[in-house]
Enzyme design. Structure first.
Site, mmCIF file in Angstrom:
data_model
loop_
_atom_site.group_PDB
_atom_site.id
_atom_site.type_symbol
_atom_site.label_atom_id
_atom_site.label_comp_id
_atom_site.label_asym_id
_atom_site.label_seq_id
_atom_site.Cartn_x
_atom_site.Cartn_y
_atom_site.Cartn_z
ATOM 1 N N LYS A 38 0.860 -1.180 0.000
ATOM 2 C CA LYS A 38 0.000 0.000 0.000
ATOM 3 C C LYS A 38 0.895 1.228 0.000
ATOM 4 O O LYS A 38 1.998 1.211 0.566
ATOM 5 C CB LYS A 38 -0.888 0.027 1.250
ATOM 6 N N GLY B 195 -24.787 3.438 2.816
ATOM 7 C CA GLY B 195 -23.828 3.929 1.829
ATOM 8 C C GLY B 195 -24.175 3.418 0.450
ATOM 9 O O GLY B 195 -23.981 2.237 0.158
ATOM 10 N N VAL B 196 -24.713 4.298 -0.393
ATOM 11 C CA VAL B 196 -25.101 3.881 -1.745
ATOM 12 C C VAL B 196 -24.361 4.718 -2.785
ATOM 13 O O VAL B 196 -24.949 5.319 -3.670
ATOM 14 C CB VAL B 196 -26.633 3.935 -1.957
ATOM 15 N N LYS C 258 -20.958 4.271 -5.462
ATOM 16 C CA LYS C 258 -20.834 3.419 -6.648
ATOM 17 C C LYS C 258 -21.026 1.939 -6.319
ATOM 18 O O LYS C 258 -21.715 1.215 -7.036
ATOM 19 C CB LYS C 258 -19.486 3.652 -7.320
ATOM 20 N N VAL C 259 -20.430 1.462 -5.228
ATOM 21 C CA VAL C 259 -20.560 0.048 -4.864
ATOM 22 C C VAL C 259 -21.934 -0.243 -4.289
ATOM 23 O O VAL C 259 -22.625 -1.185 -4.705
ATOM 24 C CB VAL C 259 -19.454 -0.365 -3.872
ATOM 25 N N GLY C 260 -22.363 0.557 -3.304
ATOM 26 C CA GLY C 260 -23.639 0.299 -2.652
ATOM 27 C C GLY C 260 -24.823 0.361 -3.594
ATOM 28 O O GLY C 260 -25.769 -0.433 -3.475
#
Length: 369
Positions: free
Chosen positions: A91, A191-192, A194-196
């Site tokens: 990372k 949490g909505v 891009k993924v949600g």
């Protein structure tokens, strides 16, 4: 007072911290011309080159940046091992405000440091960096993934991340209710982005009842605009306390603190957010309440599967096939936890450590060929 990394005593302290963390290599990167200050941490290359994103964040000190890089790179070793990838964990963190400090020149300077590692570290997007940034970094290194399709990359990874979370949720449903489907189940998504939002689409297609919340009202409106049947909650705490079958954190880390865990009524927790457990005792607290937790670094690995595939000439079907295998690995982890009388988080750690120690794929991991 924060330690000054230019001070020899402080530098020794930072080196000791790196040694104690069990990392193979930590690189401090500075470039006076562009103002670059960064840390690249390689936790393990036992399975292959370290793979993990670049985070751009206004850390208060170099010590804080180093601590984050060490924590995140270790987590990437476990995530990549559980995903069956031939990659170790790495990372990078860049110190600064991405809104004001990020420049093409700084990103190119950073890319030269990545290139100097000769392929031991492969980078990608993370908090504060985006596909366009990886295109710039890639001007200076062969080891930047998460690039745009126009630059030979795969672009946005949220689709495969959501697919992996959905597969992990299906596995949890199989483990808890005996069927690999969320049909008829009530799922709360905190949490909505891009993924949600993509996860909500998949759950609705599967026949689930979905309730959502987000600090960004526009994000909620985009989901309800597509799906008027979706319910809403004013905030994550209110959502977590509702009568749910599954609670899905997909925003910031540390979503599962003691207050939230004690209020949960769901049988399953499965989401795409990183570092969901607020502290080391949270996994046991969940288990003590009979709540099945699917480790976040196991189910949200679709994104890292995508960027890994990009190194071999991205093929969506191949990457999606590997991501769908998260169903098998999640089910294996949940069964191992039950058989061993431990938490899924501990079972996932043990399985990842077994693969890293063996230096290759262990028999429990699903085939991806």
């Amino acid at each position: 007072m924060a330690s000054d990394p230019r001070d020899p005593a402080a530098a020794a302290d930072l080196t000791d911290l790196a040694a104690l963390s069990g990392h193979e290599q930590v690189v401090f990167c500075t470039d006076a011309a562009t103002g670059l200050r960064a840390v690249i941490a390689l936790h393990s290359t036992a399975l292959g080159p370290g793979l993990g994103g670049t985070r751009f964040h206004p850390y208060p000190s170099m010590a804080a940046a180093l601590g984050d890089a060490l924590r995140l790179s270790r987590a990437m070793s476990y995530k990549n091992a559980l995903a069956g990838l031939d990659h170790g964990g790495g990372k990078a963190v860049i110190l600064g405000d991405p809104a004001t400090d990020k420049t093409p020149e700084l990103l190119r300077a950073y890319g030269r440091f990545v290139e100097s590692l000769g392929g031991r570290y492969v980078t990608a997007c993370d908090v504060g960096t985006y596909v366009a940034d990886m295109d710039v970094v890639a001007e200076e290194t062969r080891w930047a993934t998460g690039r745009s399709p126009e630059r030979g990359g795969a672009g946005d990874s949220s689709e495969l991340t959501a697919l992996g979370v959905f597969q992990g949720m299906r596995a949890a449903a199989q483990h808890v209710w005996g069927e690999p489907t969320l049909a008829g189940r009530r799922v709360g998504i905190a949490g909505v982005g891009k993924v949600g939002s993509r996860l909500a689409d998949r759950l609705l297609d599967d026949g689930a009842e979905v309730v959502v919340t987000d600090v960004d009202a526009a994000a909620v409106a985009r989901v309800t605009g597509r799906h008027p049947e979706v319910g809403t909650a004013p905030d994550a705490a209110t959502l977590a306390a509702q009568d749910l079958d599954v609670f899905s954190p997909n925003a910031l880390g540390a979503a599962l603190d003691d207050t939230t865990v004690d209020a949960l009524r769901a049988r399953v927790v499965c989401g795409g957010a990183n570092n969901q457990l607020a502290h080391a005792g949270t996994a046991a607290r969940l288990a003590g309440r009979g709540i099945v937790y699917t480790p976040d670094f196991l189910v949200n690995a679709g994104g890292v599967i995508q960027v890994s595939d990009e190194l071999h000439g991205f093929d969506m079907e191949r990457a999606a096939g590997r991501t769908r295998a998260i169903f098998d690995s999640t089910l294996e982890v949940l069964r191992a936890a039950e058989a061993e009388g431990t938490t899924p988080a501990e079972a996932a750690d043990r399985l990842a450590e077994r693969r890293m120690a063996a230096g290759g794929r262990t028999p429990w991991l699903p085939s991806t060929t």
